[in-house]
Motif scaffolding. Structure first.
Motif, short mmCIF file in Angstrom:
data_model
loop_
_atom_site.label_atom_id
_atom_site.label_comp_id
_atom_site.label_asym_id
_atom_site.label_seq_id
_atom_site.Cartn_x
_atom_site.Cartn_y
_atom_site.Cartn_z
N LYS A 92 29.32 55.54 25.05
CA LYS A 92 29.26 54.39 24.15
C LYS A 92 27.82 53.93 24.11
O LYS A 92 27.25 53.56 25.13
CB LYS A 92 30.18 53.27 24.66
N PRO A 93 27.16 53.95 22.95
CA PRO A 93 25.72 53.63 22.91
C PRO A 93 25.42 52.25 23.47
O PRO A 93 26.22 51.31 23.34
CB PRO A 93 25.39 53.73 21.41
N CYS A 94 24.26 52.16 24.13
CA CYS A 94 23.79 50.88 24.64
C CYS A 94 23.36 50.00 23.46
O CYS A 94 22.68 50.46 22.55
CB CYS A 94 22.64 51.08 25.63
N CYS B 276 24.09 51.48 31.44
CA CYS B 276 23.04 50.96 30.58
C CYS B 276 22.20 49.96 31.35
O CYS B 276 22.73 49.15 32.11
CB CYS B 276 23.63 50.29 29.34
N HIS B 277 20.88 50.07 31.15
CA HIS B 277 19.99 49.04 31.67
C HIS B 277 19.72 48.07 30.52
O HIS B 277 19.11 48.43 29.52
CB HIS B 277 18.69 49.66 32.19
N CYS B 278 20.22 46.86 30.68
CA CYS B 278 20.18 45.88 29.60
C CYS B 278 18.86 45.13 29.61
O CYS B 278 18.25 44.91 30.66
CB CYS B 278 21.34 44.89 29.73
N THR C 85 24.21 41.52 29.06
CA THR C 85 24.88 42.14 30.18
C THR C 85 26.10 42.88 29.64
O THR C 85 26.35 42.92 28.43
CB THR C 85 25.30 41.09 31.22
N GLY C 86 26.89 43.49 30.53
CA GLY C 86 28.06 44.27 30.13
C GLY C 86 27.80 45.75 30.28
O GLY C 86 26.66 46.20 30.47
N ASN C 87 28.89 46.53 30.21
CA ASN C 87 28.77 47.98 30.35
C ASN C 87 27.86 48.57 29.28
O ASN C 87 27.14 49.54 29.52
CB ASN C 87 30.14 48.63 30.29
N SER C 88 27.91 48.02 28.07
CA SER C 88 27.08 48.52 26.97
C SER C 88 26.10 47.47 26.48
O SER C 88 25.63 47.54 25.35
CB SER C 88 27.98 48.99 25.82
N VAL D 142 18.96 50.51 27.48
CA VAL D 142 18.55 51.90 27.66
C VAL D 142 19.55 52.57 28.58
O VAL D 142 19.92 52.02 29.63
CB VAL D 142 17.13 51.98 28.25
N CYS D 143 20.01 53.75 28.20
CA CYS D 143 20.93 54.52 29.01
C CYS D 143 20.17 55.11 30.19
O CYS D 143 19.21 55.85 30.01
CB CYS D 143 21.58 55.63 28.17
N VAL D 144 20.59 54.78 31.42
CA VAL D 144 19.88 55.21 32.62
C VAL D 144 20.75 56.08 33.51
O VAL D 144 20.29 56.51 34.57
CB VAL D 144 19.37 53.99 33.41
N GLY D 145 21.99 56.34 33.15
CA GLY D 145 22.86 57.16 33.97
C GLY D 145 24.12 57.49 33.19
O GLY D 145 24.18 57.39 31.97
#
Length: 783
Positions: free
Chosen positions: A649-651, A663-665, A670-673, A656-659
Motif C-alpha cells: 500500500k503506497p506511503c 513507511c517512514h512518515c 502517522t499510521g501504517n501508510s 517513504v517506504c523503508v521496509g
C-alpha cells in the motif's frame, strides 16, 4: 505597364519566400505595396485621357487574397456622358476614371490588394491578423497589421525559417558560440522557446538559482538500514553505506539486478575474537556492535576491577532460614542447623522419633529442630531425659488398697484373701454372696451351688486354675497329635489353628492338610509338586510351564511355544525386534518403530521426505532443499532474513517506504501508510465540544462559531403553523431559551392574525411584516 507590374509582383513574391529576414529580437516579413502604388499612379494618369480609352486588365494573382467584394457605383443623373462599369467622371476631368484609392480592372474600379471596398468608392484596410490563433503567421509568432499588409515576428526563443518560427536550441548554440547559459556546475536543458538550468543527480539548486549544492543524503533516515549495522557517509553527489564500528560486512548472498544496494553487516563478537579483552575476574559479554566486561558471579565491581562479594552479609544468598550461611572467595555455602536436613538452600525438620524412637524408652514427641521424651502413666522420666523409672504406688498409702497391695511395672493391684472378693473400685474387699458382684470373681462362667456358694467354670479350650476362679488356656498343640495338623499347629487363647511351612498353603478342602505353592502358577496343564516347582508337559520348559523363546519376545510379544513369538501390530521377526513401516523411509531414514522413521540430520517428516534448513527459514520462507530456502514477498538472504523495501500500500503524505510494508512518515503524519494526521492539542483549547484539527484550528459543531468555537449561535427558525382568513386576536407568550453566550435568556414568540408564525432568532428582536394577497401568499422579513 501591365506586363511590368506582373513581373515586379512575381519578383517580390519570390524574394519574400526565399530570403526571410531575421533579427535577434524578432524576424518580420512585410509585404510591400510600392508596386501597387506606382500602378495606381499610372492609372490615375491614364484616367486623364479621353473617356472611352480602357486600360489593360490586371492579372488575377494581384487581387486581394480575401476575395474583396466589388461594388458598382451607379452614376447619378448628369449631363456628362455615362461611364462604363463603376467608373466615375472625376471633377476637373473630361473622361471616366477611378478614384485615387482604387485601381481599374477592365471597365470596373476595384480596391488594391490588402483593401476591401466599403460603400460606393471607399477602400478599407483588411486586418489580416484579426482571426483565431496566430492567423497567417503560424504558431510561435505574433501578427502585426499594417495598412494594406501585415508583418510576422517570432516569439522570444524562436527564429524564422522556411517552415515558420522554429525553436532555438540555446544549449547547442552556447556550445558553438562559447557562451554559457547556465553556471559551470549546472546542466542546460532545452525547452520549447527557452531553456532550463538543472543540477545533476545528488545536487540541488540554491534558492537564489545561482549554483548547485550537494544533497546530504545521510540526513534522511533509513538510507543505509541502520538496523543492519550500516552507517551512512555523504559524498559529493551521492553517499556510501559502510558498516558501523563493531560490525563487519557480510559476504553477499544475492547476485543480480534485483539485489538490494545496501551492505549487510554482521556483528563482530569481540569476546570470541579477543578472549583476553577482559582481564582479572571480569567476563566478556558480547553486545550489538560492541562488548562489555562484567564480574563473575560471587564478585562485584565494574567488570575491570572485581572483588569478592560477601553474600552472607549483603543478603544475596539463598540459604534457608534454618540454615547457616558461610562466605568463601567468590561464592558461599549453606549448612542446615542441627535437627534439620537438606542442601542448605531448602531445610526441613528431621523427625528424630522415627529412628529408634529418638532413643526414648517410652514416648517420643517430635518438635521443630528437636524432640523430647515422656513416660507412660506409672513411670517418671529419669534424669537422663530418655529412660523411664517405675513408680512404686504401694509405698504411698498402700496404693489405696484395703488389704494387700502388689506393685507392678507402671501400676499396682489390690488383692483380697479368700473368700473375700475385690469390689468394683478395685481397692476394697467384700464377701461373695452372689454371682451378680463381679461375676462372683469368676473369669468365665459363675453359677450358684445348692449351698448358696458361687462356683466358677471355664469355656471350651480353657481349664480352671488352682484358685478355682481364673481360667487357664489349654494348649491343644502340646501333645503328640500336634492338634491333628499335618505340618504346623499354632495355639491361641481358647483354641488353635493349623498352618503350613514356607512354600505351602492350607488346603481349602481340608484345613489340617497343606499343599505346595508355585509362583508363578503352573500353566499349560502343569502340576505344582513342590514349592515353585512344576511338573510340566513336553514343549513347555519355561518357568510355570510357560513356553520359552530365545531371544525373548520383545515389545509386548507373547511366546506361544518353543521359540515362537506372537508379535503385536507393527513388529515382526525373531523376538519381535523388527519394526514395520507401511510407507518406506526415504533419504537414508531407518524404520525404528511401527510407522516411525528415524531420519538423518538433514531430513524430517513421517517418511524423511522433508528437507531441513538449519537455521530455519524466516519470514514465511519455505525450505525446498537441504539448507536452501525459497523466500516470499520480496524477502532475501540465505534464510530470508533480509527485509525488502516494498510497501504493497503506497506511503501517503510524503512518507517513504523503508521496509516490508513499513513507511517512514513525515512530520505530522502517522499510521501504517502515513494516512493519519497527527493532531496536537489546540492552544487555546476548543470549546463546546469542538474538534481540534491540524494547524491549530478548531472544527466547530452546529450551533457554535468563532476561532475556538466560543460563541453559541441560534439559527433563525420560521415555521407557518396555520393559515386562516379569519381575524384572530394577537396574543403574546414568553418562554425560556438557552440560546446565547450569556446563558439563559427570556425570549418572546408571537401569535399573529391570519396565520401563526413562530420565529426564533437567538433571543433578538423579530419584526414580522405580513402582506396578504388574493392568492393567500405572504412574505416575511426579519432582523
Amino acid at each position: 505597364m501591365t506586363p511590368l507590374w506582373t513581373l515586379l509582383s512575381a519578383l517580390l513574391l519570390v524574394l519574400s519566400m526565399a530570403q526571410p529576414l531575421s533579427s535577434s529580437e524578432e524576424t518580420e516579413i512585410e509585404i510591400l505595396k510600392q508596386a501597387e502604388a506606382e500602378f495606381i499612379k499610372s492609372q490615375n494618369q491614364v484616367t486623364k485621357n479621353a473617356v472611352g480609352s480602357l486600360p489593360e486588365p490586371i492579372p488575377s494573382h494581384m487581387l486581394t487574397t480575401s476575395a474583396p467584394s466589388i461594388a458598382t457605383v451607379s452614376p447619378g443623373p448628369s449631363l456628362a456622358p455615362q461611364c462604363p462599369g463603376n467608373q466615375l467622371m472625376l471633377e476637373g476631368s473630361t473622361g471616366c476614371s477611378c478614384v485615387p484609392s482604387m485601381v481599374k480592372d477592365g471597365d470596373n474600379c476595384t480596391c488594391p490588394v490588402g483593401f476591401t471596398l466599403e460603400g460606393a468608392a471607399e477602400c478599407k484596410d483588411v486586418d489580416e491578423c484579426d482571426g483565431e490563433g496566430s492567423a497567417p503567421c503560424g504558431l510561435h509568432a505574433s501578427c502585426i497589421n499594417t495598412p494594406g499588409s501585415y508583418s510576422c515576428s517570432c516569439l522570444r526563443g524562436y527564429l524564422m525559417g522556411a517552415g515558420g518560427c522554429q525553436d532555438v536550441d540555446e544549449c547547442a548554440l552556447a556550445a558553438v558560440t562559447g557562451l554559457q547559459p547556465c553556471q559551470s556546475d549546472t546542466e542546460c536543458k532545452n525547452t520549447a522557446g527557452s531553456f532550463t538550468c538543472s543540477c545533476p543527480l545528488g545536487y540541488v539548486m540554491e534558492p537564489n538559482g545561482q549554483r548547485c549544492v550537494d544533497v546530504d543524503e545521510c540526513s534522511f533516515e533509513e538510507q543505509c538500514r541502520r538496523e543492519l549495522g550500516n552507517v551512512c557517509i555523504n559524498t559529493p553527489g551521492s553517499f556510501v553505506c559502510q558498516c558501523q564500528q563493531g560490525f563487519r560486512a557480510q559476504p553477499p548472498t544475492c547476485v543480480g539486478p534485483e539485489c538490494p544496494d545496501y551492505t549487510v553487516c554482521q556483528d563482530v563478537d569481540e569476546c570470541l575474537e579477543s578472549p583476553a579483552v577482559c582481564d582479572g575476574q571480569g567476563v566478556c559479554e558480547n553486545t550489538l556492535g560492541s562488548y562489555k566486561c562484567v564480574c563473575q558471579p560471587g564478585y562485584r565491581g565494574n567488570g575491570t576491577h572485581c572483588e569478592d562479594e560477601n553474600e552472607c552479609t549483603s543478603g544475596a544468598h539463598g540459604c534457608d532460614t534454618n540454615a547457616r550461611c558461610s562466605n568463601i572467595i567468590g561464592s558461599y555455602f549453606c549448612q542446615c542447623y542441627p535437627g534439620f536436613d537438606g542442601d542448605g538452600h531448602s531445610c526441613f525438620d528431621v523427625d528424630e522419633c522415627l529412628a529408634s524412637n529418638g532413643t526414648c524408652e517410652h514416648i517420643c514427641a517430635n518438635t521443630l529442630g528437636s524432640f523430647h521424651c515422656s513416660c507412660r502413666p506409672g513411670y517418671q522420666l529419669h534424669i537422663d531425659g530418655r529412660t523411664c523409672v517405675d513408680i512404686d504406688e504401694c509405698k504411698l498409702q498402700n496404693g489405696g488398697c484395703s488389704h494387700t497391695c502388689t506393685n507392678s511395672p507402671g501400676g499396682h493391684t489390690c488383692n483380697c484373701p479368700p473368700p473375700l472378693l475385690l469390689a468394683t473400685d478395685n481397692l476394697t474387699c467384700s464377701n461373695i454372696t452372689s454371682c451378680k458382684l463381679r461375676n462372683g470373681g469368676c473369669d468365665h462362667i459363675c453359677t450358684m451351688s445348692a449351698e448358696g456358694h458361687a462356683q466358677c467354670s471355664c469355656r471350651t479350650g480353657w481349664k480352671l486354675d488352682e484358685d478355682l476362679r481364673s481360667c487357664e488356656d489349654i494348649n491343644e498343640c502340646g501333645d503328640f497329635t500336634n492338634g491333628g495338623c499335618e505340618q504346623l499347629c499354632v495355639n491361641h487363647p481358647g483354641g488353635f489353628n493349623c498352618t503350613c511351612r514356607e512354600g505351602y498353603e492350607v488346603r481349602t478342602d481340608d484345613l489340617t492338610k497343606c499343599q505346595p505353592v508355585c509362583v508363578p502358577t503352573c500353566q499349560n496343564y502343569g502340576v505344582c509338586v513342590a514349592p515353585n516347582s512344576c511338573d510340566c508337559p513336553p514343549g513347555y520348559p519355561g518357568v510355570g510351564c510357560s513356553a520359552m523363546c530365545s531371544p525373548p519376545c520383545a515389545h509386548g510379544g507373547s511366546c506361544m511355544r518353543w521359540n515362537k513369538c506372537l508379535c503385536p501390530a507393527g513388529w515382526t521377526g525373531t523376538g519381535c525386534h523388527t519394526a514395520l513401516c507401511e510407507l518406506p523411509c526415504a533419504n537414508g531414514g531407518r524404520c525404528v518403530g511401527p510407522d516411525t522413521c528415524q531420519c538423518p540430520f538433514d531430513y524430517t517428516g513421517p517418511q524423511c521426505l522433508l528437507p531441513l534448513c538449519t537455521p530455519a527459514c524466516q519470514n514465511g520462507g519455505s525450505c525446498v532443499d537441504v539448507n536452501k530456502c525459497t523466500c516470499v514477498a520480496g524477502w532475501q538472504g540465505a534464510r530470508c532474513q533480509i527485509e525488502p523495501v516494498q510497501c504493497q500500500k503506497p506511503c501517503q503524505n510524503g512518507g517513504v517506504c523503508v521496509g516490508f510494508n513499513r513507511c517512514h512518515c513525515t512530520k505530522g503524519f502517522t499510521g501504517n501508510s502515513c494516512e493519519t494526521a497527527v493532531t496536537t492539542p489546540c492552544v487555546p483549547p476548543c470549546q463546546h465540544g469542538a474538534t481540534c484539527s491540524p494547524r491549530n484550528t478548531c472544527t466547530c459543531p452546529e450551533g457554535t462559531a468563532g476561532l475556538r468555537c466560543e460563541r453559541l449561535t441560534c439559527p433563525v427558525v420560521t415555521m407557518v403553523v396555520g393559515m386562516a382568513r379569519a381575524v384572530r386576536k394577537a396574543s403574546r407568550e414568553s418562554y425560556v431559551d438557552r440560546c446565547g453566550p450569556l446563558g439563559v435568556q427570556l425570549c418572546t414568540k408571537y401569535r399573529l392574525p391570519v396565520f401563526l408564525l413562530h420565529s426564533q432568532s437567538g433571543c433578538h428582536l423579530v419584526e414580522v411584516a405580513v402582506w396578504w394577497f388574493n392568492t393567500g401568499l405572504f412574505s416575511v422579513s426579519h432582523r
